[in-house]
Design a protein around this motif. Structure first.
Motif, short mmCIF file in Angstrom:
data_model
loop_
_atom_site.label_atom_id
_atom_site.label_comp_id
_atom_site.label_asym_id
_atom_site.label_seq_id
_atom_site.Cartn_x
_atom_site.Cartn_y
_atom_site.Cartn_z
N GLY A 42 -6.46 -62.15 -23.28
CA GLY A 42 -6.04 -61.69 -22.06
C GLY A 42 -6.66 -60.52 -21.47
O GLY A 42 -6.02 -59.84 -20.27
N TYR A 57 -3.92 -61.41 -11.08
CA TYR A 57 -3.21 -61.07 -12.64
C TYR A 57 -1.78 -61.41 -12.50
O TYR A 57 -1.08 -61.57 -13.46
CB TYR A 57 -3.41 -59.43 -12.48
CG TYR A 57 -3.04 -58.98 -13.75
CD1 TYR A 57 -3.35 -59.21 -14.96
CD2 TYR A 57 -1.83 -58.28 -13.59
CE1 TYR A 57 -2.89 -58.95 -16.12
CE2 TYR A 57 -1.23 -57.83 -14.87
CZ TYR A 57 -1.75 -58.10 -16.10
OH TYR A 57 -1.27 -57.62 -17.25
N ALA A 61 0.06 -63.45 -15.30
CA ALA A 61 0.85 -62.75 -16.24
C ALA A 61 2.26 -63.46 -16.12
O ALA A 61 2.95 -63.81 -17.17
CB ALA A 61 1.20 -61.04 -15.94
N TYR A 65 4.60 -65.61 -19.27
CA TYR A 65 5.82 -65.73 -19.75
C TYR A 65 6.48 -66.84 -19.53
O TYR A 65 7.54 -67.34 -20.24
CB TYR A 65 6.37 -64.32 -19.21
CG TYR A 65 5.95 -62.99 -19.53
CD1 TYR A 65 6.06 -62.86 -20.99
CD2 TYR A 65 5.08 -62.13 -18.68
CE1 TYR A 65 5.38 -61.56 -21.59
CE2 TYR A 65 4.63 -61.17 -19.25
CZ TYR A 65 4.71 -60.77 -20.59
OH TYR A 65 4.21 -59.64 -21.12
N ALA A 444 8.75 -60.37 -17.99
CA ALA A 444 8.58 -60.85 -16.44
C ALA A 444 9.33 -60.45 -15.27
O ALA A 444 9.08 -59.95 -14.27
CB ALA A 444 7.93 -62.30 -16.30
#
Length: 504
Positions: A42, A57, A61, A65, A444
């Motif tokens: 990652g 991104y 990301a 999650y 997140a």
């Protein structure tokens, strides 16, 4: 893990297995290194302009999650933790291969690679944490301590990623950076296959326990068909986007990603709370998990100020000249993983000693403690930013940042690994992977709240920083007080409920 007939190993061998890694079960060591190498995944650049890269991104990301929730469900109900980890690793490595080859075959392959990393991580992330939790029987005071050591492995990998992959990124070789990430995943896979898997199996036999990570609960049927249908739909969407038939606006998707995550987490708990399959004790455990997930969300909403306001403070308002040497402001970003490496063993030993004396605080108290320590770190930044307003040079000593980051790291160690540990301990039977996925999703959601604060408090000028840091401090203290008020009554309710179930 359920008991079975003991395999009859010698007392010396059993002692070695039980305390073979810094006073913890021996299988913790290969799991530690498996997770450490996975953390190379990652990292690397995207090769886009800043706005597009930021949006991609954010989607990447957030999806990582979010994928942990269905990934944990699949591990619990279809694949089992071990097979989910194995296949997750292979899919992640395949994703990195796709990205590395996208320089020759086009950006569609790049996005296919990102999707593979998301899908694989959804399987991998929860499983290895569940396996760590399976090493400790109910009432083992080493559980939180073991997860603290495991957390140290996560951060060693993150630090290596920043140092190794960052070199390729600086040279514009972002494809090679992802290739290194894929290599890290393959090393992780080999460590698990030839070390962790064998040690786990031997440990289970020696302890006379059933290795529940090897099987699923088989509660649902035809799961494979649903998975195949989802993958077919995903392929169709990729083709439609790649051919331009379906428009894709990265910034718009990123804006709604964390809201989707919040809706999934809250919706999941709501469904489980009304499920007739769970008894009163299970639902009380779910309530504690829900409170810890919310607490984790609120913590990370403050902690995630590091990449924004803290970096701004380091770059613009900190005296970086120390003994004639100009410190690169980016170095401050390495302090958090460095402090974790130094402090994690100490915190791990502390939890064991307190547990042995019968005075170890419960999970909610540890969460509150972590928030109060973090609030103290923000308190230092309030003083530092206010001092700049009255300082003729307009620059603060770097020690303010160092001290604040030290306190934030201590707060993180009191909360994040304890949260991982608590999910494995409190999750109803057959739901460990799902609870772990929900806890990862809280990170997140924390970013969502952090973005909310960032949008309403100006950090562009020094005059706005004291207000921002004060808001974070008050936010953390109030949340900690609420957790402390809830800790004892909820703990008592859970204890009474478990005793009632045992009697009946």
């Amino acid at each position: 893990m359920s008991k079975e007939a003991n395999s009859g190993v010698s007392a010396a061998e059993l002692e070695s297995l039980e305390n073979g890694f810094m006073g913890h079960p021996k299988p913790l060591r290969p799991l530690f290194f498996t997770e450490m190498w996975e953390r190379l995944v990652g990292s690397g650049g995207f090769g886009f302009d800043d706005v597009t890269a930021s949006a991609i991104y954010g989607i990447f990301a957030g999806s990582l999650y979010l994928a942990a929730v269905p990934g944990g469900w699949l591990a619990d109900n279809w694949l089992g933790q071990e097979r989910a980890l194995w296949w997750g690793s292979i899919i992640i490595a395949l994703g990195h291969l796709c990205i590395a080859l996208s320089a020759m075959f086009g950006m569609t392959l790049f996005f296919v690679g990102l999707i593979c990393i998301v899908l694989g991580s959804g399987l991998f992330k929860t499983c290895i944490s569940v396996m760590v939790g399976a090493l400790y029987t109910k009432g083992d005071v080493r559980r939180d301590s073991g997860f603290t050591l495991f957390y140290m492995g996560i951060n060693i990998g993150a630090l290596l990623a920043a140092l190794i992959v960052g070199i390729f990124k600086e040279k514009g070789m972002w494809h090679a950076g992802f290739g290194v990430g894929g290599l890290g995943m393959l090393i992780s896979l080999l460590i698990y296959r030839f070390s962790a898997q064998k040690t786990l199996t031997h440990y289970a036999k020696a302890k006379g326990i059933s290795a529940e990570w090897e099987r699923s609960n088989d509660r649902y049927h035809n799961v494979g068909r649903w998975v195949a249908g989802f993958l077919a739909l995903l392929v169709a969407v990729i083709v439609l986007v790649a051919t331009g038939i379906m428009p894709f606006e990265a910034s718009m998707v990123a804006e709604y990603m964390t809201y989707i995550i919040a809706a999934v987490v809250i919706g999941y708990f709501a469904v489980m709370f009304v499920s007739p399959r769970l008894d009163k004790t299970d639902k009380l455990r779910l309530l504690i998990c829900f409170i810890l997930v919310i607490g984790s969300t609120l913590f990370w909403s403050s902690f995630e100020q590091q990449p924004t306001s803290f970096n701004l403070f380091a770059d613009r308002y900190t005296d970086l000249n120390v003994l004639g040497f100009e410190i690169p402001s980016i170095w401050f970003q390495s302090l958090n993983p460095l402090f974790i490496l130094l402090l994690a063993p100490i915190v791990s030993i502390l939890w064991v000693k307190l547990g042995n004396r019968g005075i170890e605080p419960n999970s909610m108290v540890k969460f509150a403690l972590g928030m109060l320590i973090t609030a103290a770190g923000f308190g230092l930044m309030i003083i530092a930013s206010k001092n700049i307003l009255t300082n003729e040079t307009g620059l603060a000593s770097p020690l303010w940042l160092v001290g604040s980051l030290l306190l934030l790291t201590l707060g993180e160690l009191a909360l994040s690994p304890v949260g991982l540990s608590s999910m494995t301990k409190l999750a109803p039977k057959g739901m460990q992977g799902q609870m772990m996925g929900l806890f990862f999703a809280s990170v997140a959601m924390g970013n969502l709240v952090a973005a909310f604060f960032g949008g309403h408090v100006s950090a562009d000028k020094i005059e706005g920083l004291p207000t921002l840091f004060t808001t974070m401090t008050v936010f953390l203290v109030v949340t900690a007080v609420i957790l402390l008020l809830l800790a004892k009554p909820i703990s008592t309710m859970l204890k009474n409920s478990e005793q009632s179930d045992h009697v009946s």
